[in-house]
Motif scaffolding. Sequence first.
Motif, PDB file in Angstrom:
ATOM      1  N   LYS A   1     -26.300 -23.025  12.287  1.00  0.00           N
ATOM      2  CA  LYS A   1     -25.817 -22.708  10.952  1.00  0.00           C
ATOM      3  C   LYS A   1     -24.338 -23.032  10.825  1.00  0.00           C
ATOM      4  CE  LYS A   1     -29.063 -19.018   9.914  1.00  0.00           C
ATOM      5  NZ  LYS A   1     -29.232 -17.611   9.604  1.00  0.00           N
ATOM      6  N   LYS A   2     -23.591 -22.791  11.910  1.00  0.00           N
ATOM      7  CA  LYS A   2     -22.155 -23.069  11.869  1.00  0.00           C
ATOM      8  C   LYS A   2     -21.880 -24.563  11.702  1.00  0.00           C
ATOM      9  CE  LYS A   2     -20.307 -19.254  14.558  1.00  0.00           C
ATOM     10  NZ  LYS A   2     -19.545 -18.900  15.732  1.00  0.00           N
ATOM     11  N   SER A   3     -22.620 -25.379  12.417  1.00  0.00           N
ATOM     12  CA  SER A   3     -22.385 -26.816  12.315  1.00  0.00           C
ATOM     13  C   SER A   3     -22.781 -27.342  10.931  1.00  0.00           C
ATOM     14  CB  SER A   3     -23.091 -27.578  13.421  1.00  0.00           C
ATOM     15  OG  SER A   3     -24.440 -27.225  13.503  1.00  0.00           O
ATOM     16  N   LEU A   4     -23.853 -26.817  10.328  1.00  0.00           N
ATOM     17  CA  LEU A   4     -24.220 -27.214   8.963  1.00  0.00           C
ATOM     18  C   LEU A   4     -23.153 -26.765   7.965  1.00  0.00           C
ATOM     19  CD1 LEU A   4     -28.079 -26.559   8.832  1.00  0.00           C
ATOM     20  CD2 LEU A   4     -26.901 -28.746   8.835  1.00  0.00           C
ATOM     21  N   LEU A   5     -22.627 -25.588   8.161  1.00  0.00           N
ATOM     22  CA  LEU A   5     -21.581 -25.058   7.279  1.00  0.00           C
ATOM     23  C   LEU A   5     -20.300 -25.889   7.421  1.00  0.00           C
ATOM     24  CD1 LEU A   5     -20.744 -22.885   5.287  1.00  0.00           C
ATOM     25  CD2 LEU A   5     -20.085 -21.464   7.224  1.00  0.00           C
ATOM     26  N   ILE A   6     -19.972 -26.277   8.638  1.00  0.00           N
ATOM     27  CA  ILE A   6     -18.774 -27.098   8.877  1.00  0.00           C
ATOM     28  C   ILE A   6     -18.952 -28.482   8.227  1.00  0.00           C
ATOM     29  CG2 ILE A   6     -17.432 -28.286  10.657  1.00  0.00           C
ATOM     30  CD1 ILE A   6     -17.921 -25.830  12.441  1.00  0.00           C
TER      31      ILE A   6
END
Length: 105
Positions: A2-7
């Motif tokens: 989720k963090k990489s998609l958000l970034i």
Amino acid sequence: MKKSLLIIATLFTGAAMAAPQITLENVNPIEVSAQQEKVKIEADALPDAVKSTIAADETLKALPIAEAYQITQLDGTFLFEVIFDDGTEEKLTKKYDQEGKEIVN
């Protein structure tokens, strides 16, 4: 994950916001310029009206004519550009119409 998609989403959004705005300005408007024909002529070929105007001008009649040009206008008339040698680096230039009238810019 989720963090990489958000970034990635933040990066794309930031890049889209930072893109320069394209403005449609007409920086160089199209200019229609008509071409005039400028032909070098001998001083003797100047019209009599131009010669008499020069002879009547006290400041010009003593100056030798360095160059003379006949400029054809779009309407078929002629202008005459006369360059006088007044002894300076920048020579004195005058323009006349066919009737010998000086054209002041």
